[in-house]
Design a protein around this motif. Structure first.
Motif, short mmCIF file in Angstrom:
data_model
loop_
_atom_site.label_atom_id
_atom_site.label_comp_id
_atom_site.label_asym_id
_atom_site.label_seq_id
_atom_site.Cartn_x
_atom_site.Cartn_y
_atom_site.Cartn_z
N SER A 1 0.84 -1.19 0.00
CA SER A 1 0.00 0.00 0.00
C SER A 1 0.88 1.24 0.00
CB SER A 1 -0.92 0.01 1.22
OG SER A 1 -0.18 0.22 2.41
N MET A 2 0.24 2.34 -0.35
CA MET A 2 0.87 3.65 -0.25
C MET A 2 -0.13 4.56 0.45
SD MET A 2 3.13 3.94 -3.71
CE MET A 2 4.11 5.25 -3.01
N GLN A 3 0.36 5.67 0.96
CA GLN A 3 -0.49 6.59 1.71
C GLN A 3 -0.62 7.92 0.98
OE1 GLN A 3 -1.61 4.04 4.33
NE2 GLN A 3 -2.14 6.14 4.84
N ASP A 4 -1.85 8.39 0.87
CA ASP A 4 -2.13 9.75 0.40
C ASP A 4 -2.74 10.46 1.59
OD1 ASP A 4 -2.84 12.10 -0.80
OD2 ASP A 4 -4.17 11.20 -2.30
N GLY A 5 -1.87 11.07 2.40
CA GLY A 5 -2.34 11.61 3.67
C GLY A 5 -2.82 10.47 4.54
N GLY A 6 -4.07 10.53 4.97
CA GLY A 6 -4.63 9.48 5.80
C GLY A 6 -5.31 8.37 5.02
N LYS A 7 -5.28 8.46 3.69
CA LYS A 7 -5.96 7.47 2.85
C LYS A 7 -4.97 6.41 2.37
CE LYS A 7 -8.64 7.21 -1.43
NZ LYS A 7 -9.11 7.98 -2.58
N GLU A 8 -5.29 5.14 2.62
CA GLU A 8 -4.44 4.04 2.16
C GLU A 8 -4.84 3.66 0.73
OE1 GLU A 8 -2.58 0.23 4.22
OE2 GLU A 8 -4.74 -0.01 3.91
N ILE A 9 -3.84 3.56 -0.14
CA ILE A 9 -4.06 3.21 -1.54
C ILE A 9 -3.55 1.79 -1.76
CG2 ILE A 9 -3.58 3.83 -3.94
CD1 ILE A 9 -5.03 6.03 -2.23
N ALA A 10 -4.44 0.90 -2.20
CA ALA A 10 -4.07 -0.49 -2.48
C ALA A 10 -3.24 -0.54 -3.75
CB ALA A 10 -5.32 -1.34 -2.63
N CYS A 11 -2.14 -1.28 -3.70
CA CYS A 11 -1.24 -1.41 -4.84
C CYS A 11 -0.78 -2.85 -4.99
CB CYS A 11 0.00 -0.54 -4.66
SG CYS A 11 -0.32 1.22 -4.44
N ALA A 12 -0.40 -3.20 -6.20
CA ALA A 12 0.17 -4.53 -6.48
C ALA A 12 1.18 -4.39 -7.60
CB ALA A 12 -0.92 -5.52 -6.86
N VAL A 13 2.21 -5.22 -7.52
CA VAL A 13 3.20 -5.29 -8.59
C VAL A 13 3.34 -6.76 -8.96
CG1 VAL A 13 5.16 -5.34 -6.95
CG2 VAL A 13 5.54 -4.65 -9.33
N SER A 14 3.39 -7.03 -10.25
CA SER A 14 3.54 -8.42 -10.68
C SER A 14 4.95 -8.92 -10.36
CB SER A 14 3.24 -8.58 -12.17
OG SER A 14 4.28 -8.03 -12.94
N THR A 15 5.03 -10.19 -10.06
CA THR A 15 6.35 -10.77 -9.78
C THR A 15 7.20 -10.76 -11.06
OG1 THR A 15 5.43 -13.00 -10.09
CG2 THR A 15 5.59 -12.17 -7.83
N SER A 16 6.57 -10.86 -12.21
CA SER A 16 7.34 -10.79 -13.46
C SER A 16 7.93 -9.39 -13.65
CB SER A 16 6.50 -11.20 -14.66
OG SER A 16 5.40 -10.35 -14.82
N ALA A 17 7.23 -8.35 -13.19
CA ALA A 17 7.77 -6.98 -13.28
C ALA A 17 8.99 -6.84 -12.37
CB ALA A 17 6.71 -5.97 -12.90
N MET A 18 8.92 -7.43 -11.18
CA MET A 18 10.07 -7.35 -10.27
C MET A 18 11.26 -8.11 -10.85
SD MET A 18 8.49 -7.25 -6.40
CE MET A 18 8.28 -9.00 -6.29
N ASP A 19 11.01 -9.28 -11.43
CA ASP A 19 12.09 -10.03 -12.07
C ASP A 19 12.67 -9.24 -13.24
OD1 ASP A 19 11.78 -12.13 -10.27
OD2 ASP A 19 10.51 -13.30 -11.61
N TYR A 20 11.81 -8.56 -14.00
CA TYR A 20 12.26 -7.73 -15.12
C TYR A 20 13.19 -6.62 -14.62
CZ TYR A 20 12.09 -4.22 -18.81
OH TYR A 20 12.44 -3.28 -19.76
#
Length: 92
Positions: free
Chosen positions: A21-40
Motif C-alpha cells: 500500500s501507499m499513503q495519500d495523507g490518511g488514505k491508504e491506496i491499495a497497490c500490487a506489482v507483478s512478480t514478473s515486473a520485479m524479475d524484469y
C-alpha cells in the motif's frame, strides 16, 4: 498531496503479485506489482517465492515511484480501485 510509503502486505504466488500500500495523507491506496515486473527490474533469474519480500524491499523505491506516477495519472484498476504495476510499466 504526494504519496508516501505504506506497508508491505504480502506475496500471492497463485496470482503472481506482491501486494503493498501507499499513503495519500490518511488514505491508504491499495497497490500490487507483478512478480514478473520485479524479475524484469532485476534482470536476473526468477526469484523464488520465499525471496519475494526481500526482492520487493530492494526494488521498493523504483516500484513506489512508478505507483505514484500512475496515481497522479489516475490509472486505477479493479474494485476497490487500486494501482497495478506490470512489466510494461517499467519499460522505456
Amino acid at each position: 498531496m504526494a504519496l508516501t510509503s505504506g506497508r508491505y502486505i504480502g506475496h500471492e504466488q497463485d496470482r503472481g503479485i506482491v501486494q503493498f500500500s501507499m499513503q495519500d495523507g490518511g488514505k491508504e491506496i491499495a497497490c500490487a506489482v507483478s512478480t514478473s515486473a520485479m524479475d524484469y527490474l532485476e534482470r536476473g533469474p526468477q526469484a523464488r517465492p520465499e525471496q519475494r519480500e526481500a526482492q520487493f524491499t530492494r526494488l521498493r523505491d523504483r516500484i513506489e515511484a512508478r505507483a505514484a506516477s500512475k496515481y497522479r495519472a489516475t490509472e486505477f484498476e479493479g474494485t476497490p480501485p487500486g494501482i497495478v504495476l506490470r512489466s510494461i510499466d517499467f519499460r522505456g
